[in-house]
Design a protein around this motif. Structure first.
Motif, PDB file in Angstrom:
ATOM      1  N   ALA A  26       0.830  -1.203   0.000  1.00  0.00           N
ATOM      2  CA  ALA A  26       0.000   0.000   0.000  1.00  0.00           C
ATOM      3  C   ALA A  26       0.867   1.256   0.000  1.00  0.00           C
ATOM      4  O   ALA A  26       0.571   2.235  -0.695  1.00  0.00           O
ATOM      5  CB  ALA A  26      -0.929  -0.015   1.213  1.00  0.00           C
ATOM      6  N   GLU A  30       1.260   4.124  -3.298  1.00  0.00           N
ATOM      7  CA  GLU A  30       0.902   5.534  -3.149  1.00  0.00           C
ATOM      8  C   GLU A  30       2.088   6.411  -2.774  1.00  0.00           C
ATOM      9  O   GLU A  30       1.905   7.569  -2.405  1.00  0.00           O
ATOM     10  CB  GLU A  30      -0.203   5.671  -2.102  1.00  0.00           C
ATOM     11  CG  GLU A  30      -1.465   4.894  -2.447  1.00  0.00           C
ATOM     12  CD  GLU A  30      -2.556   5.088  -1.414  1.00  0.00           C
ATOM     13  OE1 GLU A  30      -2.601   6.181  -0.804  1.00  0.00           O
ATOM     14  OE2 GLU A  30      -3.360   4.167  -1.212  1.00  0.00           O
ATOM     15  N   ARG A  77      -5.615   1.995   5.068  1.00  0.00           N
ATOM     16  CA  ARG A  77      -6.028   1.561   3.744  1.00  0.00           C
ATOM     17  C   ARG A  77      -6.734   0.203   3.866  1.00  0.00           C
ATOM     18  O   ARG A  77      -6.421  -0.588   4.739  1.00  0.00           O
ATOM     19  CB  ARG A  77      -4.822   1.419   2.804  1.00  0.00           C
ATOM     20  CG  ARG A  77      -4.110   2.731   2.505  1.00  0.00           C
ATOM     21  CD  ARG A  77      -4.979   3.654   1.688  1.00  0.00           C
ATOM     22  NE  ARG A  77      -4.299   4.902   1.353  1.00  0.00           N
ATOM     23  CZ  ARG A  77      -4.383   6.019   2.068  1.00  0.00           C
ATOM     24  NH1 ARG A  77      -5.118   6.023   3.184  1.00  0.00           N
ATOM     25  NH2 ARG A  77      -3.761   7.115   1.698  1.00  0.00           N
TER      26      ARG A  77
END
Length: 554
Positions: A26, A30, A77
């Motif tokens: 994750a 990002e 997330r």
């Protein structure tokens, strides 16, 4: 010694484990800094977190609110297996560059046969150094475990332990029993939770203590699932090696014209291929436990990934793995590929011109227990293949199923999701204030044109609900709902348009603020049972005399 026994005796397994991979993936997807605390949630609870989050007190299994209380700056997330697989592809490619025969158990965990790699690099220390260095080249950390059996190697990798031949049982003996649940590539599901809970109540605290129980007693008391866990704890073969090749003709191929450049296209083709392959597997009476996904690219290259599974693959699980793998290949994760605003229209430098699914290892179809399929027997399997075939023809969204979603209002407690896709509700394990409890109405939010059956004067007829409902007291005055859920009178009749019916029973009304923190409207709900008709779930705004039908108990 038999040929199978000699073959097994010479096999050792290497496991390469990347800790906290869902959280690492994750962050990489990002571009979140490694110093920022991050947690990945599944079903509202933490399933993985990075080192800064752990340092702040976040632990696996804690609820989201508790995790954010411990670490207010925590980045949260949701779990995304496709993202995990796509981001792991550079790691898998790096390992492929230094060793042969790598097999993916899940993103973040790779296994391979040890003998060839050990001979090539000259020893355990040299092999571990090469594997760690290869993974470090793509800015990822890993640990390596080596053991006689794959489950032991996976658990040993969590400590970076490389065991001597024959040392599996001794290494496992002092480990806590809860480690069986630490890696879903070994065992997973409600059966595991029940097994661990029962063993703890029996005073079993370590893997060695469980291993000391006689196999016959384990099989008698805990069944086949307990027997598989017991073999892991004893360091024995938890699955017999395949001694025959898969039957011919199980490989399925799809030529892509035009070439696949988008993930949604690839997922559509991958699901169709998965259904075709499982139809052929079912006809041959076998199930797949090792699957090769091969894609030939427009520039002439061929990419290949082998997935090894603890249990036989269902068609849904195969389609998921194909979709995740294609996501990694198409997006070119780790190579700077761009994503659009919806995260769907990603393109790669080389599109896929053909796709192949090849079962590398199979077991008898009898190994497919009903719990793995999710419903009873072969009839359920045929029904699932039919649904998947419809999706292959008309698209993923063509078949939708209901999933529990939590929430207060009946219409929000269930959502429909595409068949075969994971759905993680926000909360379904709590009771919201004002929430409708069971039994749930069979018809939710019926339209004004909805017609329900009424028996009156010996006749049965269908009556539309109309614009609204009025509750009347003994003087035929409309009953108003108060802010605290109190009524201005006792309901004795209900008026549905021009139809008036007596009431044989009604529940005490209850208020629902609808979530005052985001401006929800205060409403009052109650249940009534009209004479000669199905019970109704009614709601009205506080201070109103006109009620609406939110549900029908047919």
């Amino acid at each position: 010694m038999s040929a199978v026994g000699r073959h097994h005796e010479n096999i050792r397994v290497v496991a390469v484990w990347c800790p906290d991979w869902p959280a690492i993936a994750a962050a990489r997807a990002e571009s979140i800094g490694v110093e920022q605390p991050l947690a990945v949630l599944r079903g509202g609870a933490v399933m993985a977190c990075n080192a800064p989050a752990r340092a702040a007190g976040v632990r696996r299994g804690v609820r989201r609110r508790d995790a954010q209380f411990r670490c207010p700056e925590l980045i949260v997330r949701e779990v995304d297996p496709g993202r995990d697989t796509a981001e792991f592809e550079p790691v898998a490619r790096a390992l492929d560059g230094v060793v042969a025969g790598t097999e993916l158990l899940r993103p973040g965990l790779v296994v391979l046969s040890a003998p060839g790699a050990l001979r090539y690099y000259g020893g355990v220390d040299e092999l571990v150094e090469v594997l760690v260095a290869a993974v470090a080249e793509v800015d990822v950390e890993c640990l390596v475990g080596i053991a006689d059996e794959m489950p032991t190697a996976i658990l040993a990798a969590r400590e970076g332990a490389c065991l001597e031949p024959g040392a599996d049982a001794g290494y496992l003996a002092p480990l806590p029993l809860g480690l069986l649940a630490a890696e879903q590539a070994l065992l997973a599901g409600p059966e595991l939770d029940e097994l661990l809970d029962l063993l703890r109540r029996l005073g079993v605290r370590t893997l060695g203590a469980f291993a000391e129980i006689a196999p016959r007693d384990v099989a008698t008391r805990f069944g086949s699932f307990g027997t598989a866990a017991h073999r892991i704890c004893r360091g024995e073969r938890w699955r017999l090696p395949s001694v025959t090749s898969p039957p011919p003709g199980l490989e399925v191929t799809e030529t892509c014209d035009p070439p696949l450049e988008r993930i949604d296209q690839a997922a559509f083709v991958g699901r169709r291929l998965a259904v075709r392959m499982h139809d052929q597997l079912a006809a041959a009476g076998v199930a797949c436990i090792r699957l090769a996904v091969v894609a030939r690219l427009e520039d002439g290259r061929e990419v290949r990934r082998v997935w090894r599974c603890a249990e036989p693959l269902s068609a849904e699980a195969t389609a998921d793995r194909v979709r995740w793998q294609l996501d990694g290949w198409i997006t070119g994760a780790g190579s700077g590929a761009a994503r659009d605003d919806d995260g769907v229209e990603q393109r790669s430098e080389a599109a896929i011109v053909s796709l192949v699914l090849e079962p590398l290892e199979v077991v008898a179809a009898g190994k497919l227990q009903e719990g793995l399929w999710g419903s009873a027997g072969l009839a359920g399997a045929r029904a699932r293949r039919a649904l998947q075939r419809v999706q292959g023809l008309l698209g993923t969204e063509s078949v939708r199923v209901a999933a529990a979603a939590g929430g207060r209002e009946p219409a929000r407690q269930v959502e429909t999701v595409p068949y075969g896709e994971d759905f993680a509700p926000v909360r379904v394990d709590i009771t919201w204030p004002g929430q409708i409890t069971g039994p749930a109405p069979s018809v939710v939010s019926p339209p004004k044109s909805y017609r329900f059956l009424v028996a009156e004067g010996g006749e049965r007829r269908l009556v539309p609900l109309g614009e609204g409902v009025e509750l009347l007291d003994r003087q035929d005055r409309a009953i108003v709902a108060g802010e605290r859920g109190l009524l201005t009178g006792e309901p004795v009749r209900v008026r549905l348009g021009t139809l008036g019916l007596g009431i044989r029973g009604w529940s005490a009304p209850w208020p629902d603020d609808g979530g005052w923190w985001h401006g929800g409207e205060l409403r009052v709900r109650m249940q009534i049972a009209p004479v000669g008709a199905a019970a109704l779930l009614l709601s009205a705004a506080a201070g109103a005399s006109m009620w609406s039908v939110e549900g029908v108990y047919e």
